[in-house]
Design an enzyme around this catalytic site. Structure first.
Site, PDB file in Angstrom:
ATOM      1  N   CYS A 136       0.778  -1.396  -0.139  1.00 11.52           N
ATOM      2  CA  CYS A 136      -0.274  -0.343   0.024  1.00 11.52           C
ATOM      3  C   CYS A 136       0.396   1.147  -0.298  1.00 11.52           C
ATOM      4  CB  CYS A 136      -0.770  -0.100   0.970  1.00 11.52           C
ATOM      5  SG  CYS A 136       0.475  -0.652   2.714  1.00 11.52           S
ATOM      6  N   ASN A 178       2.099  -0.152   5.636  1.00 14.48           N
ATOM      7  CA  ASN A 178       2.692  -0.897   4.608  1.00 14.48           C
ATOM      8  C   ASN A 178       3.707  -1.650   4.498  1.00 14.48           C
ATOM      9  OD1 ASN A 178       4.077  -0.484   2.059  1.00 14.48           O
ATOM     10  ND2 ASN A 178       4.312   1.253   1.896  1.00 14.48           N
ATOM     11  N   GLU A 195      19.428 -13.407 -18.491  1.00 16.53           N
ATOM     12  CA  GLU A 195      19.603 -11.930 -17.308  1.00 16.53           C
ATOM     13  C   GLU A 195      21.065 -10.875 -18.059  1.00 16.53           C
ATOM     14  OE1 GLU A 195      20.376 -11.606 -12.962  1.00 16.53           O
ATOM     15  OE2 GLU A 195      20.373 -13.982 -12.765  1.00 16.53           O
ATOM     16  N   CYS A 245      23.024 -30.771 -25.170  1.00 13.62           N
ATOM     17  CA  CYS A 245      23.329 -31.178 -24.187  1.00 13.62           C
ATOM     18  C   CYS A 245      23.287 -32.279 -23.454  1.00 13.62           C
ATOM     19  CB  CYS A 245      22.538 -30.515 -23.442  1.00 13.62           C
ATOM     20  SG  CYS A 245      21.930 -30.275 -21.454  1.00 13.62           S
ATOM     21  N   CYS A 257      26.986 -26.737 -15.442  1.00 13.05           N
ATOM     22  CA  CYS A 257      26.878 -25.642 -16.080  1.00 13.05           C
ATOM     23  C   CYS A 257      27.685 -24.954 -14.805  1.00 13.05           C
ATOM     24  CB  CYS A 257      25.689 -25.239 -15.532  1.00 13.05           C
ATOM     25  SG  CYS A 257      24.297 -26.260 -17.112  1.00 13.05           S
TER      26      CYS A 257
END
Lengths: 494, 1516
Positions: free
Chosen positions: B22, B248, B903, B1119, B1125
């Site tokens: 909030c 909040n 990413e 793979c 990895c």
């Protein structure tokens, strides 16, 4: 586990072998193992795969890929790398009854399926295995494991080949009282007489038999079940009977002139040689069997190769090895990728020796015998051969090898060794127990089971599976032991 | 209200999953002067926080808004007179604000009950007043469930004092009423305060209540709150304020807190509630929200005589354990209370008031924004944002923010502001806490080791115990050994593909049935490594003291610093001989023939017995397993006993310590603590370490090894807790943050009460059978030989004799070959294998309900159409090789599907290849917490922008790319330095709550208005409600990832134990969105080991419209599931950067395309048989699925798929797929960018002219400048010349001011700004300065909010004032000058320059691996505030550094006219020695290395490459 970058840092290195011309002087093993230190680095090459194909023992494209025993390859390789030989031995023995046998005679399905083999050379798992077990013997870690408690149950194991021995060892260690029957004079079955001494030194077999005896397994040799002793009798004495008699009915070459003298089944021939050597403590070599003769070996498999190596040691004048199929490629074909079993040209020790002695490869591909020709005394002296070619059978769609007209040839052959495989179990045994057999003369059992159609009678090994590898026989023996144990006790902890 | 609840238990949704966040605000007149202005201004604040409030799909019903005020005597006197009764003088009466049923008779009953209770409590009702309201302003949903709102006026009895004493009487009466009546709700009942609230949009609070509009309504205190709930369920009472607080944030540990609070009822006694306590109990109402329960607790403490500020301080303590900046007194004070009260942990900005004081507190992590002004006319104005209330600059005397863990109090009676220090010192000195602790608190580490031997085992005993407890070789060799060796958990890769525990044929320990929950969206996970300062691992054992009376004996407990106990710790505890501390051992063993249920019952009897005998530390021990003794599974024993203690209210009087052979992996310990254990002694795991040493498998001192193992376990638990946003073990303990999968309702209800378990499963008999089976393998019933070597089960790395893996030699081979050869027949062979039911997934238990009249195959949607719905998984360039990454992109672009950048950013060349023949530009651009390479260009190039909230393999965790994997080419796309490690933080530092996510979605939509915004979530209990919140926040696609997915590296305990199957999360999401009328607003996507057409068909039937694949495409490219990895040794060149290994890459785009087409083709076959023609038609048709019969799976009959397959919201007339018309409206056309900037800058954007313009801004102008910036990037990708466009702004900048702006754009703001200032700055210039007539000094006042310059990649920023917490977090290239920063400044920074001309908060430069910070440290105090783990502090001596510093300050002064800047420049020589240069060690080493190589004549690029190889020690 292992060394993550080991496969990039170290090269594969095998044991040294004596030069062909040197080793053919006798019938002893000719491998000179690496030092333990060097062998350790071979362990470091293992990548500790997330999916270790090496130990999967699964059917891929109709062939076994990876070890049927599911040997814990990444674990033992790791322990070899870290020099932890004793732990390696314990880990190896968890899945394996007789590493000393397979590390000598196995075609190493583990290595064929090794991920390193995808782009480079596989990890030397087979020699690592040999190093582990031989170190264990040398260090005295391999001791008889006598059961603390006996169950009072008795089991007869018929046949002392790898399947029978594996089952006997398991069942005995569990606490059952086990008797192994062997029709021959010494226990070991195929290990004893089917494989020549230079490939598997018979003292290695004796060493294991002795251990098993110390553990309490009783061996009854020269007892041919179904002949010397009746099935009903055995079933009276023993709570369970396990049939592990192998697929010892050899495939014959039924062509004119087959009754000529001097035509042997390979196993009989190899056995005769080995028996002679063992009886004389290697003093007497039966040169007379082959010296100065032109030898024809029919069959391009491992047994054929064993025959080549054996007759060379016996002083053969020449040797030819016939193979019906075409010569395989040197490298994997497009439709035969990793991790499938590689259908590639492999030159085994016998062939190497033939090349060294006679200057050329003994193998003749796409060729078979159409007739044996005897001399007046009835001794084989020649064989008629013919070239073959591939042809698709219109009805079944299967590939057949058919003769090429006009390619017949007659070649000299004073000794013929038939190494064309085996047909299945021998009828007199299955008849004696009245167990059901399938169309390939293998004992019929439940799909994943070992119980036969006759109560209390089990079967395992080549006898159930059909002609196969030692490693499969051991797996079958171990699994059958579990089935027998469960049927005896109602549960199993094997 | 009751009827509603019943309906809510259908399907997968549970009411307790709801979350809310909030906006908050308060206006206080410090001197206590009551005005209507205060009320009106507070309402204005909430009206300006609209973007922090949620609303339903139609946009007409809000999630809740409310206000807490002092009772205005002036107003009520008149109002009541009108009603015909007198109320007497001020504070002589109390007001109950009530929500009554609309139904007349029920209302009458409630009123009657209220009157009776008042009478019984000797209280006189003065009269009733119906509150005048305007229902017509409400949305239909709010109106439908609108209560009748009434006020009751109650006279203060003569003999009761006004104020708290009277309020206490009212409290007792209220609690009685609440428990006698369940269809009413008491909003407030006090003589000092009153609450007005309801389901409003922010503007409706004022218009709905006539009272609030009345000029007579005056108050000195006003607190407001706007709620953003994850769903739109009608609820008036869930709006804030509660009776004392507005909140909040979210209390993450609420279950444990509530349990303990209830148990504490037995230990608490207060003279103030003497004889009346029973009327009040239970202290907390379990049906309430977390905030309501906290409110209940605070209220109870206050009514029991505790000061409100003190109650707040002990429930939300600041981090004190590792904090060396606080006084000893304070530390003692906190320690004293810590023995009795665990922190209520989680993000929290709390405002509280009792009508006399008004205060505010912020959680220890500072995770919520709270800014305040103090004005010259005596007001304090506090809010989530600045700019919400226009205040003339010249009236402002202070601009500040709440600091993490600090309290601010305004005492309107005394008329002053009391700061944190003053307040806490007052309480800290109230009692001689230090002395009390000294003579009472027992520390485990200080106890002498008794003269007793620790039990040891022979090799064989050890082996048998390991067997009996189900140890595996993998645990022995990998888990335990690695922990003992390295002191950290093992890392794994490539997710999990093994059966759920309930469907496994192996004997899986009970722990495996429990999946860890984690924070996503509604609260942030935390970084326990970089922000260790806020964590604590201490736990307390013994009987809790009486919280309500301050006395020395309260702290007579045992303090355990490290809850993983060694054997000697255990000896100490068992032999404890201290006053008030007594331990007793109760065995959890039972005889082999006994039934488990009886064994547990007997355990309860034993526990009760030792309790009666005075024990307060209970040791549950399973030592002594032998031929005829078996152990109750430790988790079952602990949880059963804990629940027993909770039920019998003994849990705070008897602490549970576990001595067990069973726990060995991190997850096991976490589960034990999570279900109630205070500490654990894993004796067999420690024996196993001894064995490893004996066997030469671990070359280490035994005690060091055990210590490292224990440390690894503990840091693993801290990590698991921090995934949930919990920072102290004390609060984690007993908090039950798990979902069970595969355990029957009976077992859960009886022994794991309250745990979510939605598919049924094993019974107690099955658990018993498992124990017996393992036991008989260890101890053969006939004493026969058994194999005592450990089995290789292959839970992570496969073993053929062990656990089933869906990726196994046969499936991998067939998949690779079929994709390579393009053979659909072979692909069918593959799917036949992977679809075999014994792979143990929930979907394996489902069957299709085929149509009686199938559709001809050629009438089914084409393969070409279907593959457009396919996406490849988010795998970063860096985690996989360039070859692999580009192959995926090419393949998906061919198919018109979508590939995902992951990413790690994307190179310029690839972005530029978009639309070309060889299009390697990924359609989906991921935005993850690390923000690597998230530039304007990157975002503009996206078709879809995906916000990764969590990833399947390690939800709630950050990442760490080790230095040796940061190859130069990886560093380039990530805007970092080669050879320098990179850290992605666990949370997005701009998403700590749902309204923050809404803001990021808004930012990204501004950054590329043509892209869809997608949010990636991971399946867990409650993900559906989170998804509903995400839909409300504006996302267009929601991805629900299964726990089993995941291709990257992650701790093994996370891979296997965190998150849930997508079947559950997807269905829950689909159902919950339908329930909330939000389904058509979003597309649902799912991923997680989707391997066949069948998998995809089931996903579609459960509600998915799009489908993601990661592992399978990798397999087609070569793979082989090596699962290395993380080691950079991928032998097929897929997941590696090693150039040698990359050469081995054999993948081709065709392989991936073949795979996708085959999946689509197979899906079509299912569609035909199901009788559907398009994917849209099949979405959500769970009626076409049924539970499979005749499936050969263990426990199949016990697993109940009802909640998944029976969708209670199906069949209602609403669209069940995405509808473009229902898409969230961002109203971008209303932004200043669209209205003014784009129009006025049209020429300049294309580089033809320069332009400068002036605009006024306010806090609702969010993400200012970003649309313009995106347009510049679109037209000129490299940006414009500097200052080509200059915008002069005046006022308060909204959130994300100047986000992602590119080069050439300059925003100059005079005023101040909110959070996320300059987020993702991509080359632009930002200037913020104080107005000329400001009445305060710039360097002492906050000018920008939290998390400024987060993820900036380049550009400059000059900030003429102090910035909030987390300044320049993850900056990778921007240069900034600022005049002071809050805590955690420059965290995770990897590049750029930051100059701080003032104070820094704590934990500066934590996790900083690149870039340089220059900090003015005038008082030489900086060293205390620096996190030195990765950096060094140097003087600014080098001439380049000096010049750089000077240049930056000069530029700052020029841009802002900074006073302090001028002063420094004027006396540069004086100030220079006071500057500290902070440079990361790794970074410095790499810079020096490449500089050296450049001197040798190498080019910059070559030098970088060489330096990299040299640093990782590789010759190449």
């Amino acid at each position: 586990m292992g060394k993550p970058t080991g496969f990039l840092e170290y090269k594969r290195e095998n044991a040294k072998v004596l030069a062909p011309k040197v080793r053919i002087a006798d019938f002893h093993e000719f491998r000179l193992p690496l030092s333990r230190e060097k062998q350790r680095l071979q362990g470091a090459r293992c990548m500790a795969c997330g999916v270790p194909f090496c130990q999967s023992g699964t059917m891929i494209a109709g062939m076994t890929s990876g070890c049927p025993l599911h040997n814990l390859v990444p674990e033992t390789n790791d322990l070899v790398y870290t020099g932890n030989w004793k732990q390696a031995y314990l880990r190896l023995c968890k899945t394996h009854s007789f590493p000393e046998f397979t590390s000598r005679v196995c075609p190493a399905l583990c290595e064929a399926a090794c991920t390193c083999n995808l782009d480079g050379e596989p990890v030397a798992t087979k020699e690592n295995e040999r190093a582990i077990i031989e170190t264990a013997f040398a260090e005295g870690w391999v001791k008889p494991q006598k059961p603390k408690v006996r169950t009072g149950k008795t089991v007869a194991v018929i046949g002392s080949g790898p399947a029978g021995l594996a089952a006997a060892q398991e069942l005995n260690r569990r606490g059952h009282t086990v008797t192994v029957y062997e029709r021959s004079d010494r226990p070991g079955g195929l290990l004893r007489y089917g494989i020549p001494n230079m490939k598997l030194e018979k003292s290695v077999v004796d060493r294991r038999i002795r251990l098993m005896e110390e553990e309490g397994v009783e061996f009854k040799v020269k007892t041919d079940v179904g002949k010397d002793i009746k099935a009903e009798e055995l079933l009276k004495i023993y709570d369970r009977v396990l049939l592990t008699c192998g697929a010892s009915a050899p495939r014959d070459i039924k062509v004119p002139g087959r009754d000529a003298k001097g035509i042997w089944f390979a196993v009989d021939f190899l056995g005769t040689v080995t028996r002679s050597l063992l009886d004389s403590d290697f003093a007497k070599v039966p040169y007379e069997l082959a010296r100065g003769k032109n030898v024809l070996v029919i069959g391009g498999g491992d047994t054929g190769n064993d025959c080549v190596g054996t007759v060379i040691r016996l002083g053969a004048k020449s040797v030819k090895q016939l193979e019906m199929m075409p010569e395989p490629p040197v490298e994997r074909a497009e439709d035969n990728p990793w991790p499938q079993w590689p259908r590639v040209l492999k030159t085994d020790y016998g062939q190497e020796e033939a090349i060294a002695v006679f200057g050329k490869d003994p193998r003749v591909y796409q060729t078979t015998v159409t007739e044996f020709i005897a001399d007046k005394k009835g001794n084989i002296c020649k064989a008629k051969t013919v070239r073959l070619k591939r042809k698709r059978d219109e009805k079944t769609g299967r590939m057949l090898m058919v003769p090429v007209e006009g390619t017949e040839k007659v070649i000299p052959a004073e000794l013929v060794l038939i190494a064309a495989g085996f047909l299945g179990s021998q009828k007199y045994v299955t008849d004696a127990f009245q167990v059901a057999v399938n169309e390939r003369a293998n004992v019929d059992t439940a799909l994943d089971g070992y119980a036969t159609s006759v109560p209390r009678v089990f079967a395992a090994g080549d006898m159930r599976r059909g002609q196969s590898l030692v490693v499969w026989a051991i797996r079958e023996g171990r699994e059958a032991a579990r089935a027998v144990d469960e049927s005896l006790m109602g549960y199993t902890n094997l | 209200m009751k009827e509603v609840r019943k309906e809510e238990q259908q399907g997968l949704y549970r009411r307790e999953f709801e979350h809310d966040n909030c906006g908050i605000g308060a206006v206080v007149n410090i001197k206590g002067k009551k005005t209507h202005e205060t009320v009106a201004n507070a309402l204005r604040i909430v009206e300006h926080l609209e973007h922090r409030a949620g609303k339903d799909a139609e946009g007409e019903t809000g999630d809740g808004v409310g206000i807490l005020l002092q009772i205005s005597h002036k107003f009520f006197k008149k109002a009541c007179k009108k009603e015909g009764f007198e109320i007497g003088g001020e504070r002589e009466y109390g007001i109950a604000q009530l929500f009554f049923p609309q139904h007349e008779i029920r209302r009458a009953q409630a009123k009657k009950m209220f009157e009776i209770i008042l009478e019984k409590e000797d209280l006189k009702l003065l009269g009733w007043r119906t509150v005048p309201v305007f229902p017509e302003v409400l949305g239909s949903k709010a109106r439908e469930c609108m209560p009748c709102i009434m006020q009751a006026f109650i006279q203060k009895p003569q003999d009761v004092e006004a104020g708290i004493s009277f309020d206490r009487k009212l409290y007792i009466a209220r609690r009685e009423f609440e428990q006698s009546n369940d269809n009413t709700y008491v909003v407030s009942m006090s003589s000092r305060t009153i609450v007005y609230k309801g389901m409003f949009l922010v503007g409706q609070l004022r218009t709905f209540f006539a009272d609030l509009q009345n000029r007579d309504y005056e108050s000195a205190i006003a607190m407001v709150h706007s709620r953003f709930s994850t769903n739109t369920n009608p609820s008036w009472e869930r709006a804030h304020p509660n009776r004392f607080i507005v909140h909040n944030g979210e209390i993450n540990t609420i279950r444990g807190n509530a349990d303990k609070m209830l148990a504490r009822e037995e230990n608490m006694e207060s003279p103030y509630l003497k004889g009346e306590l029973h009327k009040v109990l239970p202290v907390v109402n379990r049906n309430g929200s977390d905030s309501a329960m906290l409110d209940n607790t605070l209220e109870f403490l206050v009514m029991s005589g505790m000061d409100l500020p003190l109650a707040v301080m002990i429930t939300i303590p600041e981090p004190w354990a590792y904090n060396d900046t606080i006084s000893q007194e304070k530390r003692d004070f906190y320690q004293y209370y810590a023995t009795m009260m665990e922190p209520w942990d989680g993000p929290a900005s709390i405002l509280f008031s009792d009508g006399d004081v008004m205060g505010a507190v912020l959680d220890r992590n500072g995770l919520r924004p709270s800014r305040y002004y103090i004005t010259s006319d005596g007001y304090m104005i506090l809010s989530s944002e600045v700019g919400v209330l226009p205040v003339p600059e010249e009236n402002i005397v202070l601009k500040e923010r709440l600091h993490p863990g600090k309290i601010l109090l305004v005492d309107t009676v005394q008329g002053k502001v009391i700061d944190d220090d003053e307040l806490k010192e007052k309480y800290a000195k109230a009692q001689p806490y230090g002395e009390w602790l000294n003579s009472n608190l027992v520390r485990l580490k200080d106890i002498k080791i008794p003269n007793v031997r620790v039990e040891e085992y022979t090799e064989e005993q050890r082996a048998r115990l390991q067997k009996a407890f189900g140890y595996t070789y993998e645990q022995y060799r990998t888990s335990i050994r690695n922990m003992a060796l390295n002191g950290t958990e093992s890392i794994g890769a490539m997710g999990t593909d093994t059966p759920l525990a309930v469907l496994s044929r192996e004997h899986r320990p009970l722990f495996d049935y429990f999946k860890q929950l984690f924070a996503q969206v509604t609260n942030p996970p935390i970084d326990a490594i970089r922000e260790e300062i806020v964590t604590s691992t201490s736990v307390y054992a013994g009987k809790d003291g009486n919280l309500l009376v301050q006395q020395p004996e309260n702290c007579r407990v045992l303090k355990i610093l490290h809850p993983i106990l060694t054997n000697t710790d255990m000896l100490k505890i068992k032999n404890l001989k201290q006053d008030g501390l007594r331990s007793a051992v109760v065995s959890t063993l039972y005889y082999k023939s006994t039934r488990l249920e009886r064994a547990i019952d007997r355990l309860f009897v034993e526990v009760d017995k030792v309790f009666r005998e005075g024990a307060n530390i209970l040791v549950l021990s399973d030592r002594g397993v032998d031929e005829n003794h078996m152990a109750i599974p430790s988790l079952l024993a602990v949880s059963a006993v804990h629940q027993h203690l909770v039920k019998t209210k003994k849990s705070t009087s008897l602490a549970i310590i576990v001595e067990s052979g069973e726990p060995r992996e991190v997850h096991h310990f976490a589960a034990l603590l999570g279900y109630g254990a205070s500490a654990v002694n894993p004796y067999l795991a420690q024996e196993t370490i001894r064995e490893l040493i004996d066997n030469h498998m671990l070359d280490k001192d035994y005690y060091a090894a055990v210590e490292d193992y224990n440390h690894a376990v503990l840091s693993g638990i801290v990590k698991i807790a921090s995934k949930m946003g919990i920072s102290t073990i004390q609060s984690y303990q007993g908090s039950q943050i798990f979902e069970a999968v595969g355990i029957s309702k009976e077992v859960i209800d009886k022994y794991f009460t309250g745990t979510v378990s939605r598919v049924g499963g094993i019974t107690l008999a099955d658990i018993e059978e498992n124990v017996e089976k393992l036991h008989s393998e260890a101890f053969d019933p006939l004493g026969l030989n058994t194999d005592l070597t450990l089995d290789s089960v292959g839970a992570h790395k496969m073993r053929s004799q062990g656990e089933e893996h869906r990726y196994n030699p046969r499936t991998i081979h067939l998949l690779q070959q079929s994709a390579k050869c393009g053979s659909y027949e072979m692909f069918k062979e593959y799917t036949k294998l992977v679809d075999e039911e014994n792979h143990g997934s929930l979907r394996g238990l489902m069957d299709f309900v085929y149509a009686e009249n199938p559709v001809p195959l050629d009438e089914v949607e084409s393969v070409e159409e279907i593959v457009k719905r396919f996406k490849t998984g988010a795998m970063s360039y860096g985690s996989i090789s360039q070859e692999a990454h580009e192959t995926l992109a090419i393949a998906m672009n061919h198919l018109h599907g979508k590939s995902n950048t992951g990413e790690g950013g994307e190179s310029e060349e690839r972005i530029a290849s978009s639309g070309s023949e060889n299009d390697r530009c990924s359609a989906i651009k991921q935005v993850a917490s690390g923000r690597f390479g998230v530039t304007s260009r990157y975002l503009v190039s996206a078709k879809e922008i995906q916000i990764k909230m969590a990833q399947g393999a390690k939800p709630g965790e950050g990442g760490h790319l080790p230095a040796k994997k940061v190859y130069p080419w990886v560093a380039k796309t990530r805007h970092s330095t080669p050879g320098v490690s990179l850290i992605s933080p666990p949370p997005h530092h701009d998403i700590y709550s749902i309204e923050d996510l809404a803001q990021l979605i808004y930012d990204l939509k501004n950054a590329n208005k043509f892209a869809d915004i997608s949010v990636k979530l991971v399946s867990e209990a409650g993900v559906g409600t989170v998804a509903a919140g995400v839909a409300k926040a504006g996302a267009q696609t929601i991805l629900i990832s299964g726990y089993d997915g995941g291709t990257g590296a992650a701790p093994r305990s996370s891979i296997h134990n965190a998150g849930l199957p997508w079947e559950l999360g997807l269905s829950e999401t689909h159902q919950t969105l339908l329930k909330n009328g939000l389904r058509s607003r979003v597309r649902i996507e799912t991923d997680g080991k989707l391997m066949s057409g069948r998998d995809v068909a089931i996903a579609a039937l459960l509600g998915a419209e799009e489908f993601g694949f990661a592992t399978a495409p990798l397999v087609t490219m070569g793979c082989v599931m090596m699962r290395v990895c993380n080691l950079d040794t991928c032998p097929v060149g897929v997941a590696t950067q090693n150039p040698e290994l990359r050469k081995r890459f054999r993948g081709k785009p065709e392989y991936v395309e073949n795979f996708m087409k085959f999946i689509a083709e197979e899906l079509r076959e299912y569609m035909a048989r199901l009788g559907v023609r398009t994917v849209d038609e099949m979405v959500g048709r769970s009626d076409l699925l049924r539970a499979a019969e005749n499936v050969d799976e263990p426990h199949i009959g016990k697993v109940d798929l009802g909640a998944i397959l029976d969708n209670p919201y199906a069949g209602k007339a609403q669209k069940v797929t995405f509808d473009p018309r229902a898409v969230y409206n961002f109203e971008l056309e209303k932004t200043l960018d669209e209205k003014i900037l784009l129009k006025k800058c049209a020429q300049a954007v294309s580089g033809r002219t320069r332009v400068e313009l002036n605009v006024e801004v306010t806090n609702t102008d969010r993400t200012f400048g970003t649309i313009l910036g995106a347009e510049i990037t679109r037209q000129i990708p490299a940006g414009l010349p500097e200052d080509s466009i200059v915008i002069n702004c005046k006022g308060a900048g909204g959130q994300s001011f100047g986000a992602f702006i590119p080069k050439g754009l300059t925003l100059r703001l005079t005023g101040d700004s909110n959070d996320y200032f300059g987020k993702g700055l991509s080359g632009g210039k930002l200037i913020v300065k104080i107005p000329e007539k400001a009445g305060y000094k710039a360097e002492e006042n906050i000018i920008v909010g939290n998390v400024a310059l987060y993820g900036a990649t380049s550009g400059t920023a000059f900030i003429n004032g102090v910035a909030g917490e987390r300044f320049a977090v993850r900056n990778s290239g921007a240069c900034a000058v600022v005049e002071g920063v809050g805590e955690h400044g420059c965290e995770y920074m990897t590049g750029g320059r930051v100059v701080v001309l003032g104070k820094t908060g704590k934990n500066f430069a934590a996790g900083m691996s690149g870039g340089i910070a220059y900090v003015l440290d005038a008082e030489n105090m900086l060293y205390r505030n620096i996190n030195k783990a990765m950096i060094s502090i140097e003087q600014v001596e080098n001439k380049y550094d000096r010049q750089e510093l000077r240049n930056l300050i000069e530029a700052h002064v020029e841009a802002t006219g900074s006073e302090i800047g001028k002063k420094i420049l004027d006396n540069f020589a004086y100030y220079l020695p006071h500057f500290k240069k902070l440079i990361p060690d790794e970074y410095k080493r790499m810079l020096t290395l490449s500089a050296k190589l450049e001197e040798k004549g190498l080019t910059g690029e070559q030098a970088q490459m060489e330096a990299f190889y040299e640093s990782i020690g590789v010759k190449h």
